[in-house]
Design a protein around this motif. Structure first.
Motif, PDB file in Angstrom:
ATOM      1  N   CYS A   1       0.840  -1.200   0.000  1.00 19.09           N
ATOM      2  CA  CYS A   1       0.000   0.000   0.000  1.00 19.09           C
ATOM      3  C   CYS A   1       0.881   1.259   0.000  1.00 19.09           C
ATOM      4  O   CYS A   1       0.700   2.174  -0.800  1.00 19.09           O
ATOM      5  CB  CYS A   1      -0.906  -0.030   1.234  1.00 19.09           C
ATOM      6  SG  CYS A   1      -1.916   1.448   1.391  1.00 19.09           S
ATOM      7  N   GLU A   2       1.904   1.266   0.880  1.00 19.91           N
ATOM      8  CA  GLU A   2       2.760   2.449   1.016  1.00 19.91           C
ATOM      9  C   GLU A   2       3.584   2.654  -0.251  1.00 19.91           C
ATOM     10  O   GLU A   2       3.733   3.767  -0.748  1.00 19.91           O
ATOM     11  CB  GLU A   2       3.677   2.269   2.237  1.00 19.91           C
ATOM     12  CG  GLU A   2       4.311   3.563   2.735  1.00 19.91           C
ATOM     13  CD  GLU A   2       5.553   3.993   1.959  1.00 19.91           C
ATOM     14  OE1 GLU A   2       5.752   5.200   1.802  1.00 19.91           O
ATOM     15  OE2 GLU A   2       6.306   3.102   1.507  1.00 19.91           O
ATOM     16  N   GLY A   3       4.128   1.567  -0.818  1.00 24.66           N
ATOM     17  CA  GLY A   3       4.933   1.674  -2.040  1.00 24.66           C
ATOM     18  C   GLY A   3       4.115   2.214  -3.193  1.00 24.66           C
ATOM     19  O   GLY A   3       4.567   3.085  -3.949  1.00 24.66           O
ATOM     20  N   SER A   4       2.870   1.728  -3.330  1.00 29.47           N
ATOM     21  CA  SER A   4       2.006   2.203  -4.421  1.00 29.47           C
ATOM     22  C   SER A   4       1.664   3.671  -4.234  1.00 29.47           C
ATOM     23  O   SER A   4       1.650   4.445  -5.195  1.00 29.47           O
ATOM     24  CB  SER A   4       0.712   1.389  -4.467  1.00 29.47           C
ATOM     25  OG  SER A   4       1.012   0.024  -4.473  1.00 29.47           O
ATOM     26  N   PHE A   5       1.394   4.034  -2.983  1.00 29.79           N
ATOM     27  CA  PHE A   5       1.054   5.442  -2.722  1.00 29.79           C
ATOM     28  C   PHE A   5       2.249   6.345  -3.014  1.00 29.79           C
ATOM     29  O   PHE A   5       2.111   7.436  -3.568  1.00 29.79           O
ATOM     30  CB  PHE A   5       0.594   5.637  -1.269  1.00 29.79           C
ATOM     31  CG  PHE A   5      -0.808   6.165  -1.178  1.00 29.79           C
ATOM     32  CD1 PHE A   5      -1.236   7.214  -1.997  1.00 29.79           C
ATOM     33  CD2 PHE A   5      -1.718   5.626  -0.280  1.00 29.79           C
ATOM     34  CE1 PHE A   5      -2.523   7.696  -1.920  1.00 29.79           C
ATOM     35  CE2 PHE A   5      -3.019   6.106  -0.199  1.00 29.79           C
ATOM     36  CZ  PHE A   5      -3.427   7.139  -1.024  1.00 29.79           C
ATOM     37  N   GLY A   6       3.437   5.860  -2.640  1.00 29.53           N
ATOM     38  CA  GLY A   6       4.648   6.645  -2.911  1.00 29.53           C
ATOM     39  C   GLY A   6       4.789   6.906  -4.405  1.00 29.53           C
ATOM     40  O   GLY A   6       5.078   8.028  -4.840  1.00 29.53           O
TER      41      GLY A   6
ATOM     42  N   PRO B   1      -0.065   6.831   9.677  1.00 30.00           N
ATOM     43  CA  PRO B   1       0.158   8.259   9.373  1.00 30.00           C
ATOM     44  C   PRO B   1       0.853   8.458   8.021  1.00 30.00           C
ATOM     45  O   PRO B   1       0.573   9.397   7.299  1.00 30.00           O
ATOM     46  CB  PRO B   1       1.037   8.758  10.518  1.00 30.00           C
ATOM     47  CG  PRO B   1       1.532   7.536  11.229  1.00 30.00           C
ATOM     48  CD  PRO B   1       0.564   6.430  10.942  1.00 30.00           C
ATOM     49  N   LYS B   2       1.780   7.539   7.671  1.00 30.52           N
ATOM     50  CA  LYS B   2       2.510   7.671   6.399  1.00 30.52           C
ATOM     51  C   LYS B   2       1.515   7.626   5.236  1.00 30.52           C
ATOM     52  O   LYS B   2       1.622   8.394   4.276  1.00 30.52           O
ATOM     53  CB  LYS B   2       3.519   6.514   6.301  1.00 30.52           C
ATOM     54  CG  LYS B   2       4.479   6.612   5.135  1.00 30.52           C
ATOM     55  CD  LYS B   2       5.757   7.296   5.588  1.00 30.52           C
ATOM     56  CE  LYS B   2       6.801   7.378   4.584  1.00 30.52           C
ATOM     57  NZ  LYS B   2       7.085   7.681   3.439  1.00 30.52           N
ATOM     58  N   ILE B   3       0.526   6.726   5.314  1.00 30.30           N
ATOM     59  CA  ILE B   3      -0.463   6.593   4.247  1.00 30.30           C
ATOM     60  C   ILE B   3      -1.371   7.822   4.216  1.00 30.30           C
ATOM     61  O   ILE B   3      -1.665   8.364   3.146  1.00 30.30           O
ATOM     62  CB  ILE B   3      -1.322   5.309   4.449  1.00 30.30           C
ATOM     63  CG1 ILE B   3      -0.427   4.071   4.512  1.00 30.30           C
ATOM     64  CG2 ILE B   3      -2.389   5.199   3.365  1.00 30.30           C
ATOM     65  CD1 ILE B   3       0.081   3.553   3.207  1.00 30.30           C
ATOM     66  N   ARG B   4      -1.806   8.275   5.395  1.00 29.87           N
ATOM     67  CA  ARG B   4      -2.652   9.494   5.442  1.00 29.87           C
ATOM     68  C   ARG B   4      -1.912  10.644   4.770  1.00 29.87           C
ATOM     69  O   ARG B   4      -2.460  11.398   3.975  1.00 29.87           O
ATOM     70  CB  ARG B   4      -2.968   9.879   6.896  1.00 29.87           C
ATOM     71  CG  ARG B   4      -3.840   8.884   7.631  1.00 29.87           C
ATOM     72  CD  ARG B   4      -4.473   9.519   8.873  1.00 29.87           C
ATOM     73  NE  ARG B   4      -3.537   9.908   9.920  1.00 29.87           N
ATOM     74  CZ  ARG B   4      -3.046   9.108  10.862  1.00 29.87           C
ATOM     75  NH1 ARG B   4      -3.387   7.833  10.879  1.00 29.87           N
ATOM     76  NH2 ARG B   4      -2.210   9.573  11.772  1.00 29.87           N
TER      77      ARG B   4
END
Length: 889
Positions: free
Chosen positions: A143-148, A186-189
């Protein structure tokens, strides 16, 4: 069959990656050569992606480096990748976006964005849907990698995402992002808000359709414990204030309360984002109404933000007092931009005002930190708010200021002096009553033992220079000047710099008030020459040039020339033709030559020759570059522009004396080339020089007129305001020298000039120069110009009524009078404007006054007493009085 690496090839690539981390330059060069070779093999890029995504046995820095080399290859050669290689890379990226390592995830994200930005968003249709899909993954890393990756794509391609070319993916993406504002990580938000924020300024339709949900979601995050999230919330609100203030107004009270808290956030990055809110709000029409009730809370917060942080003081070496023997490091020196010469006219009550290029270089005091920080933002916010609220700000500030300015802690005292400087422009009226005690206190602060206090005192005093100069000189000007000159010789480089800049401002305000102190001023400035390191030397040139501009011909005294010229010429001889330090020195000499006039004669020959050489060298280099761009570098045309401007200064200062120099050089041939240069600034300076040479030594210009006039005509294009302005002025000067021989060229230029004077929103300077030139054309060729009188008389009169009596105005009005004689019908409809323009003269020469008299009385006799009475009833009372007193009508 999936691609597999060959073991030997893989080892070779890994060795290359290891070598490229070596600090040794020879190894680095070998790596570069090896890279060039390997790029001949299409599947080299397969190895690179393999190391990045699949070779988990290698350390992270090596894997990441492999990805960055691949990114550079994509940037440079992507269109040559075989389809199989491109597909393999894309697949590997998407399959590994959830790598456990944050560094590897980020590298893959950068790689995806680079491929996407090569126009691949269209040809990689599965990219966005897959990334959006992966956001739903149970695995945090995925999730975090895709958002990045999505955040980087949103940053790089925001416009494309909101276009029909891709079928508007934002319509799906924005609602999707908004769901993640509530995510537990928080990183995703933070990623989610950052993605949406990319679309605020461009007002993307998909965001505007969801604007209320967006704002509600932001409000829900107001109390978030993560500072990155808070920072992105503040950033969003600041941008919304610019583009959708209508949606914020209903919530304005609570937004302001929130921003007051955030401006004091423990995290400086959050506080800085929040502080931008006040800067942006100050530009909105609702500012006064929205903020009035909150000033009592806001002002102390901003003032508190203006203190240096401990980090600032360490970075600024705030405890180092004497450093003037430490050489400057070259990267500290900001590039200087030369401001090309624009010809302007003198106005009532002020020097020539420049409409279109106002100087915006009123830098704050501590620009060597040049990173935007909370201190600067708070000071800027206080400055703009002072301009909105004016003296209404003072009741909130004055009680604080007392405590600050006399505080024993130097950091607090320093911030108080900065506050005083920040409000100088907006609160001047209200501050005047306190200045008689404040200015002496500030002058005392110039001797403070802390360098940062001395330097801020310089800046703040410069902001009050206008008031200082308006008082009797012995009251404040003399003590201020005495102390500032001592600071110019301070042992601290930052103080030297602040003092030099402040002194330049004082020179501009004081002008000839400085004449009694010239000897003393020059002693200091010349002494500084021997003392200054590189960076401040450039500011010193500026202070000397400004001094010359401010006192003009008063500088032309043997003892002053004796002091000033030897060090300037010594620097001039030390500098090579390729050295950019020539720019400020040439600008300075240009001002000095204009001021010294004949006093510059002993120095003019080498200076003139070198300017011609600089122009010639630059033109030759430009020529070689245009013919063989792969073998030659493009020249830096600033050398030529600055040289042309100094030649203008020489022509203006030396007048007829420049004749000999022009005769012995090929400047007219060079000028012919410069006037046709592709760069507008080169043409702008060429036309200024042409006008100055026309005034100083027309016999050398005259043989070239037939070639020059068509070029001048094509440059009467208001798209380039300053070029057009200078070309117009030069044509006017040529008219005055050519006289009746101007006839063949009228048709080349007149239609353009008439069009320009009738354009809406033309800057004042250009209108005035156009009017003068039309008048001069009409003076020398009335038969050709007068038939068009009716098409320009009205804007002509309105644009020249505010100019002081001078030669240019005189020749232009003679032209209008002669044209009215030829075509009286052309002025009838707009006669009231002509009357008003005539009345703007304070004392015209006798024969010009007679011309006015004859026209006014001729018109009155023509229409008869009764009609004249009715006509003059429309006049404003002042106009009526002036015409009756001066011309008896």
């Amino acid at each position: 069959m999936e691609w597999q690496p060959d073991e030997q090839g893989l080892q070779q690539v890994l060795q290359l990656l290891k070598d490229s981390q070596s600090p040794d330059t020879a190894t680095q060069r070998a790596v570069q050569e090896k890279l060039e070779q390997l790029n001949q093999y299409p599947d080299f890029n397969n190895y690179l992606i393999f190391v990045l995504t699949s070779l988990k046995s290698e350390d992270e820095p090596t894997r990441s480096l492999s990805g960055l080399i691949l990114k550079n290859n994509v940037k440079a050669h992507y269109q040559n990748f075989p389809p199989a290689v491109a597909d393999f890379i894309k697949r590997e990226c998407l399959n590994n976006i959830g790598d456990p390592s944050p560094l590897i995830r980020a590298t893959i994200g950068i790689l995806i964005t680079t491929i996407a930005s090569k126009g691949e968003l269209q040809t990689w249709p599965e990219l966005l849907p897959q990334l959006c899909n992966l956001l739903n993954s149970e695995d945090y890393n995925t999730c975090e990698g895709s958002f990045g990756a999505l955040q980087k794509i949103c940053e790089d391609s925001s416009e494309l995402l909101d276009s029909d070319a891709l079928n508007r993916p934002l319509n799906i993406m924005i609602p999707k992002f908004l769901q993640f504002f509530k995510h537990c990580s928080p990183k995703i938000r933070s990623h989610a808000i950052a993605c949406v924020n990319q679309f605020i300024i461009g007002r993307a339709q998909a965001l505007m359709d969801n604007i209320d949900t967006f704002i509600e979601s932001l409000f829900a995050l107001a109390g978030d414990e993560d500072c990155e999230v808070r920072k992105n919330v503040c950033r969003a609100l600041v941008m919304l204030l610019e583009v959708r203030i209508d949606r914020l107004i209903p919530h304005m009270h609570s937004i302001i309360q929130y921003m007051l808290q955030r401006t004091q956030d423990a995290d400086e990055n959050v506080a800085l984002e929040a502080c931008e809110f006040w800067l942006t709000l100050a530009e909105q029409p609702i500012c006064k109404e929205a903020l009035s009730g909150h000033l009592v809370q806001l002002i102390p917060i901003l003032v508190n933000g203006m203190k240096y942080s401990e980090i600032d003081i360490i970075l600024l070496k705030g405890d180092v007092e004497e450093d003037d023997n430490v050489p400057d490091s070259e990267q500290d020196i900001k590039p200087r931009f030369h401001k090309s010469r624009t010809v302007t006219l003198q106005h009532e009550g002020g020097e020539g005002e420049e409409g279109e290029d106002i100087d915006e270089d009123d830098d704050d005091d501590d620009d060597t930190l040049s990173d935007w920080n909370l201190r600067k933002c708070s000071a800027a916010a206080l400055d703009v708010l002072a301009n909105v609220f004016r003296d209404d700000l003072l009741p909130h500030l004055l009680p604080l200021l007392k405590g600050l300015l006399f505080h024993p802690d130097w950091v607090i005292k320093e911030s108080g002096i900065l506050v005083l400087g920040a409000i100088a422009e907006g609160c001047m009226q209200g501050m005047v009553q306190y200045l008689p005690e404040l200015i002496p206190h500030l002058i005392q602060c110039l001797c403070d033992k802390k360098a940062l206090v001395r330097s801020i005192a310089c800046w703040t005093l410069s902001r009050y220079a206008h008031w200082v100069v308006s008082q009797p000189p012995d009251a404040h000007l003399k003590p201020l000047m005495t102390e500032l000159l001592k600071r110019i010789l301070d042992g601290n480089k930052r103080v030297q710099e602040a003092a030099c800049s402040a002194f330049a401002t004082l020179e501009e305000e004081a002008c000839t008030e400085l004449v009694p102190y010239l000897s003393f001023i020059l002693d200091t400035l010349v002494f500084a020459f021997g003392k200054y390191q590189h960076k401040n030397l450039l500011i010193l040139y500026d202070a000397i040039g400004t001094l010359a501009d401010s006192v003009g011909h008063h500088l032309n005294q043997p003892e002053y020339i004796q002091k000033l010229m030897p060090p300037l010429i010594q620097k001039w001889n030390e500098l090579k033709d390729e050295d950019k330090d020539l720019f400020p020195l040439l600008e300075c000499l240009s001002s000095v030559a204009t001021a010294l006039q004949s006093g510059f004669l002993p120095y003019c020959e080498p200076v003139y020759q070198r300017c011609v050489t600089l122009v010639q060298k630059t033109l030759a280099q430009a020529m070689m570059y245009s013919q063989q761009p792969d073998q030659y570098e493009a020249p830096d045309k600033d050398f030529m522009i600055v040289a042309l401007d100094l030649l203008s200064g020489l022509a203006e200062g030396l007048g007829g004396h420049v004749d000999q120099l022009v005769a012995r050089s090929n400047i007219m041939t060079l000028l012919f080339q410069c006037m046709q240069d592709t760069m507008p600034e080169v043409r702008q300076s060429s036309f200024a020089l042409l006008g100055d040479l026309t005034k100083a030594c027309f016999p050398h210009v005259k043989p070239c007129i037939a070639e020059f006039m068509p070029i001048l005509g094509t440059n009467l294009n208001p798209e380039f305001i300053s070029v057009c302005n200078n070309a117009t002025w030069a044509i006017g000067e040529i008219c005055m020298q050519m006289g009746v021989e101007m006839q063949p060229y009228v048709a080349l230029v007149l239609p353009h000039l008439v069009e320009i004077i009738n354009r809406p929103n033309t800057p004042k300077t250009l209108l005035e120069n156009t009017a003068i030139t039309i008048g001069r054309l009409g003076y020398v060729c009335p038969q050709e110009v007068a038939p068009m009188l009716q098409q320009f008389i009205r804007p002509w009169c309105t644009s020249l009524r505010n100019i002081r009596d001078n030669e240019e105005k005189d020749s232009a009005f003679r032209g209008i009078c002669v044209m009215i004689g030829v075509n009286p019908g052309g002025v009838v409809q707009d006669f009231i404007f002509f009357c008003d323009a005539v009345a703007s003269w304070v004392n015209p020469k006798d024969d010009l006054r007679d011309m006015f008299y004859k026209i006014l009385h001729g018109f009155k006799d023509q229409v008869g007493e009764e009609n004249w009475q009715q006509f003059s009833e429309q006049f404003p009372p002042i106009l009526k009085e002036r015409l009756s007193a001066c011309y008896g009508v």
